[in-house]
Enzyme design. Structure first.
Site: not given
Ligand SMILES: O=CC(=O)O
Length: 324
Positions: A242, A271, A289
């Protein structure tokens, strides 16, 4: 008792297999053409009166949003393993169950983390840019040298499912594994990795550091100028967990000064549209991501999110509940 199929709404169009299943097994409005942000999702919830809300971190539900959910909502089923976009205490307080999609994304996230480790050590971003812009001069013996991964010490912060899957892959590259975790793993799970109770004690021993712990946007970032300074000069930093875990100004400073050799990032404080100072740096390999972004994994995540709705609607235990 009503025999109507469970009512659900979703913030985003799911993959085709899951959309087919929604048509067959649930009562739902047509999939949104573009992903819905929180206000539009709440509006739809008010109109459609669903039993379950299926969402991703594009539609966070925090304090007031949770209050705005109609009483008919009994489940928030997030298509993610991360939960930092949800106000869990507020949801549980309202008696709304929560489920997520762990396990099915472990391997893909670990693969991407390994890709970031290799890419940052071997200067993949710079090589790629050079090739795209035209490779006209040989590198010579000492030009654009990266770091050998074999034999390097990999520090893993967070030895849960994903951290352990990264360790397994890194062992295949003959890396030495160090880890910091809330608690020490069993000897079998550790498989020879060295445990550090304190992060500060591990950092000076890491050639590469990779984060695999949950984020909390309201907590101070784990990686800041002080913690970056504890890493050896010339080390590599990787984050596919994160963005909130990192003070990005401190990271930029560490990369610009050469304290860090390079970084591999999949997640950002902002993001989309991450800090342009990050994007401008040559020695970062960046992905959008995309840790779980494979056909197989995203299909499994969508299906698991629906399995949770189906189970709760039938009064059965959900396969992946988030416990209060
Ligand atoms: O970042 C991805 C998730 O939390 O699945």
């Amino acid at each position: 008792m009503s025999t109507e199929a469970p009512r659900l709404i979703r913030s985003i169009r799911l993959l085709d297999a899951a959309e087919d299943r929604i048509k067959a097994e649930f009562t739902a409005p047509p999939p949104p053409e573009r992903s819905l942000k929180t206000p539009a999702l709440l509006e739809l919830a008010k109109e459609f009166q669903p039993f379950a809300v299926v969402l991703t971190n594009n539609a966070p539900l925090k304090g007031k949003d949770v209050e705005a959910l109609p009483d008919c909502v009994k489940l928030v089923s997030t298509v993610s393993v991360g939960l930092d976009h949800l106000d869990l205490p507020a949801l549980h307080e309202r008696g709304i169950a929560v489920s997520n999609t762990p396990n099915v994304l472990t391997d893909c996230n670990a693969d991407l983390s390994m890709m970031l480790i290799l890419a940052a050590c071997r200067r993949a971003a710079e090589y790629y840019t050079l090739m795209k812009n035209g490779w006209h001069h040989g590198l010579g013996m000492g030009g654009m040298l990266g770091h050998r991964v074999t034999g390097k010490r990999l520090g893993i912060v967070g030895m849960g499912r994903i951290g352990q899957a990264v360790a397994k892959r890194a062992r295949g590259f003959d890396m030495t594994i160090l880890y910091h975790n809330r608690s020490r793993l069993s000897a079998a799970e550790e498989a020879g990795a060295t445990y550090f109770e304190k992060l500060e004690d591990m950092l000076p021993h890491c050639d590469v550091l990779t984060l695999h712990m949950p984020g909390s946007p309201s907590a101070p970032p784990l990686m800041n100028s002080q913690t970056f300074s504890l890493l050896p000069k010339g080390s590599v930093f990787v984050n596919a967990a994160r963005g909130s875990l990192v003070d990005e100004d401190a990271l930029i400073e560490a990369l610009e000064s050469g304290h860090l050799f390079g970084a591999g990032l999949d997640v950002y404080r902002q993001e989309p549209n991450p800090n342009p100072r990050l994007t401008a740096l040559p020695n970062i390999f960046m992905t959008p991501h995309a840790g779980s972004a494979t056909i197989e994994t995203r299909t499994a995540m969508c299906m698991l999110a629906l399995d949770n709705v189906e189970a709760l609607a039938k009064g059965l235990p959900m396969p992946s509940p988030v416990t209060p």
